[in-house]
Scaffold this motif. Structure first.
Motif, PDB file in Angstrom:
ATOM      1  N   GLN A 176      43.346  20.288  41.729  1.00 34.64           N
ATOM      2  CA  GLN A 176      43.344  20.763  40.352  1.00 34.64           C
ATOM      3  C   GLN A 176      44.678  21.389  39.937  1.00 34.64           C
ATOM      4  O   GLN A 176      44.880  21.651  38.750  1.00 34.64           O
TER       5      GLN A 176
ATOM      6  N   ALA B  79      42.675  25.611  36.478  1.00 32.28           N
ATOM      7  CA  ALA B  79      41.413  25.205  37.101  1.00 32.28           C
ATOM      8  C   ALA B  79      40.508  26.410  37.261  1.00 32.28           C
ATOM      9  O   ALA B  79      40.941  27.464  37.705  1.00 32.28           O
ATOM     10  N   ASN B  80      39.236  26.249  36.882  1.00 32.33           N
ATOM     11  CA  ASN B  80      38.217  27.278  37.079  1.00 32.33           C
ATOM     12  C   ASN B  80      37.082  26.665  37.872  1.00 32.33           C
ATOM     13  O   ASN B  80      36.617  25.574  37.533  1.00 32.33           O
ATOM     14  N   GLY B  81      36.656  27.337  38.906  1.00 35.43           N
ATOM     15  CA  GLY B  81      35.600  26.787  39.742  1.00 35.43           C
ATOM     16  C   GLY B  81      34.481  27.770  39.986  1.00 35.43           C
ATOM     17  O   GLY B  81      34.704  28.978  40.087  1.00 35.43           O
TER      18      GLY B  81
ATOM     19  N   LEU C 133      28.723  26.259  30.847  1.00 31.24           N
ATOM     20  CA  LEU C 133      29.884  26.084  31.726  1.00 31.24           C
ATOM     21  C   LEU C 133      30.574  24.750  31.476  1.00 31.24           C
ATOM     22  O   LEU C 133      31.802  24.679  31.404  1.00 31.24           O
ATOM     23  N   GLU C 134      29.799  23.708  31.347  1.00 35.94           N
ATOM     24  CA  GLU C 134      30.387  22.382  31.150  1.00 35.94           C
ATOM     25  C   GLU C 134      30.997  22.244  29.759  1.00 35.94           C
ATOM     26  O   GLU C 134      32.085  21.695  29.597  1.00 35.94           O
TER      27      GLU C 134
ATOM     28  N   HIS D 267      34.658  24.098  30.608  1.00 33.59           N
ATOM     29  CA  HIS D 267      35.225  22.905  31.244  1.00 33.59           C
ATOM     30  C   HIS D 267      35.110  22.997  32.769  1.00 33.59           C
ATOM     31  O   HIS D 267      36.051  22.677  33.499  1.00 33.59           O
ATOM     32  N   SER D 268      33.966  23.476  33.217  1.00 33.98           N
ATOM     33  CA  SER D 268      33.775  23.674  34.652  1.00 33.98           C
ATOM     34  C   SER D 268      32.354  23.287  35.028  1.00 33.98           C
ATOM     35  O   SER D 268      31.395  23.902  34.556  1.00 33.98           O
ATOM     36  N   LYS D 269      32.233  22.284  35.866  1.00 36.94           N
ATOM     37  CA  LYS D 269      30.919  21.874  36.336  1.00 36.94           C
ATOM     38  C   LYS D 269      30.631  22.569  37.657  1.00 36.94           C
ATOM     39  O   LYS D 269      31.395  22.435  38.617  1.00 36.94           O
TER      40      LYS D 269
ATOM     41  N   SER E 155      36.977  33.174  34.844  1.00 37.06           N
ATOM     42  CA  SER E 155      36.022  33.008  35.937  1.00 37.06           C
ATOM     43  C   SER E 155      34.917  34.057  35.870  1.00 37.06           C
ATOM     44  O   SER E 155      33.738  33.752  36.051  1.00 37.06           O
TER      45      SER E 155
ATOM     46  N   ASN F 252      39.767  30.758  40.860  1.00 33.06           N
ATOM     47  CA  ASN F 252      40.573  30.308  39.726  1.00 33.06           C
ATOM     48  C   ASN F 252      41.993  30.011  40.155  1.00 33.06           C
ATOM     49  O   ASN F 252      42.470  30.547  41.153  1.00 33.06           O
TER      50      ASN F 252
ATOM     51  N   SER G 105      42.980  33.766  33.736  1.00 34.30           N
ATOM     52  CA  SER G 105      42.283  33.039  34.781  1.00 34.30           C
ATOM     53  C   SER G 105      41.157  33.874  35.377  1.00 34.30           C
ATOM     54  O   SER G 105      40.025  33.406  35.527  1.00 34.30           O
TER      55      SER G 105
END
Length: 395
Positions: free
Chosen positions: A140, A92-94, A111-112, A116-118, A40, A164, A36
């Motif tokens: 998430q 979840a990654n932000g 990233l997208e 899988h992170s917008k 990130s 994360n 994780s």
């Protein structure tokens, strides 16, 4: 970059991060997800200027080896897609960016597509910023990761936040019988026992004696997703501190391949542990400091030339190990079913974890997901939890 190279790099990064966390949190329960955190930080690497000192620091600190940017991104995409198939895992990654700063097209694309992170815009100076981020994290992680960002952490000067979370709940392939669990002494310090709920079982497990590490190892499989927990118990004459210092020269894959299926008398504590920490100091101790200062070269991240640096890297982890299995935030689960062999005439091996030990949850193909040190039976937070400003905020 091949799967085994990615997995080896992930494990090396894990041990590199474990060292500063242990040094700043002596004798505490440590738990974190290397995958994780590395994911990130990997997103940040995608925005570093190619050929810059910043990019080099991140490549070396995150143990990316000699792979180019696209190869690194594609491998993250492969690994994250692989774990999306595990129904007992929520990850979840932000990436939050200050409102008004427009991201570079290639950076946002990677990233997208691969992470899988917008990226999400936010006004870090607003009173609602912390609440917005915490609610996103909750959504998430099935409402299991809460209140990561405390009051006062975000300011108008904040420009970037990497965050994360992982949640996992999985059952053992071979479960413990709760009626066999008894209170026993656990020696957090020599000669100073405390009482713990000690789970007991006797079955066939992968087991190894490790003379070079002055330890023994046990592998316990989960019933889903091809993951397992490996526990490494220092000998009585050794210590967890000494074991941690030697792990950087150890491969979990090599260690588990040297194990034999044995009848083992197992005793391990039923325990809960929680850990939250802002990781910028740990990153600096791993020679990744440039991203936090005025010289950060993140030229691929923005369309404009506005200066940008990392303000916080925050990680929170929770684990509960009981007779049924493991529930963890910042962790994941696995299983390789191994059933009992015919009864042997030899006496069973003994794995009695009545003193501090190391544990990891990992996948043999894609590497370690979750690492911890169990030192005490009390549920503790990190003394260095710099994301909190009062005793009541870290819950």
């Amino acid at each position: 970059m091949k799967d085994e190279e990615f997995a080896l790099g992930l494990e090396q990064f894990a041990y590199g991060l474990l060292d500063p966390l242990c040094r700043t949190n002596p004798s505490q329960n440590i738990i974190f997800s290397p995958l994780s955190v590395r994911t990130s930080a990997g997103m940040l690497r995608m925005g570093a200027t190619e050929g810059s000192v910043t990019a080099k620091e991140l490549d070396e600190g995150l143990r990316f080896g000699g792979g180019n940017l696209q190869e690194i991104a594609e491998h993250f995409g492969t690994v994250l897609k692989y774990y999306q198939q595990c129904q007992v895992l929520k990850m979840a990654n932000g990436l939050y960016v200050m409102k008004g700063l427009e991201l570079g097209g290639q950076f946002e694309n990677i990233l997208e597509r691969q992470f899988h992170s917008k990226p999400m815009e936010i006004n870090f100076g607003s009173e609602q910023a912390a609440s917005i981020i915490n609610k996103w994290l909750e959504s998430q992680t099935n409402h299991l990761i809460k209140d990561v960002i405390g009051p006062g952490v975000l300011t108008q000067d904040s420009r970037l936040l990497l965050i994360n979370a992982i949640h996992f709940k999985g059952n053992w392939s071979i479960k413990f019988n709760e009626s066999d669990t008894k209170e026993e002494d656990f020696f957090s310090e020599p000669g100073k026992p405390v009482k713990v709920r000690m789970m007991r079982g006797s079955d066939s497990f992968s087991f190894a004696t490790l003379p070079k590490l002055e330890a023994t190892a046990l592998k316990m499989n989960y019933s889903a997703c091809n993951l397992a927990m490996v526990l490494i118990l220092p000998d009585e004459k050794s210590s967890l501190t000494r074991l941690n210092s030697q792990l950087k020269d150890t491969s979990l894959k090599a260690l588990t391949s040297s194990m034999n299926l044995e009848k083992v008398d197992v005793r391990i504590p039923s325990f809960r542990a929680e850990f939250q920490q802002e990781l910028s100091e740990a990153f600096k101790m791993m020679n990744m400091s440039r991203i936090f200062g005025d010289q950060a070269e993140l030229g691929s991240m923005l369309k404009s030339q506005a200066p940008l640096s990392v303000s916080k890297i925050i990680h929170k982890a929770f684990i509960e190990v009981n007779e049924e299995g493991t529930e963890a935030a910042a962790a994941t689960a696995a299983v390789i079913s191994l059933r009992s062999l015919p009864v042997s005439e030899r006496p069973p091996k003994v794995f009695h974890a009545n003193r501090p030990f190391f544990y990891a949850i990992f996948d043999e193909s894609h590497g370690v997901l979750f690492i911890g040190n169990f030192n005490t039976n009390s549920l503790q937070k990190s003394k260095k939890c710099n994301t909190c400003t009062s005793k009541n905020e870290c819950k």
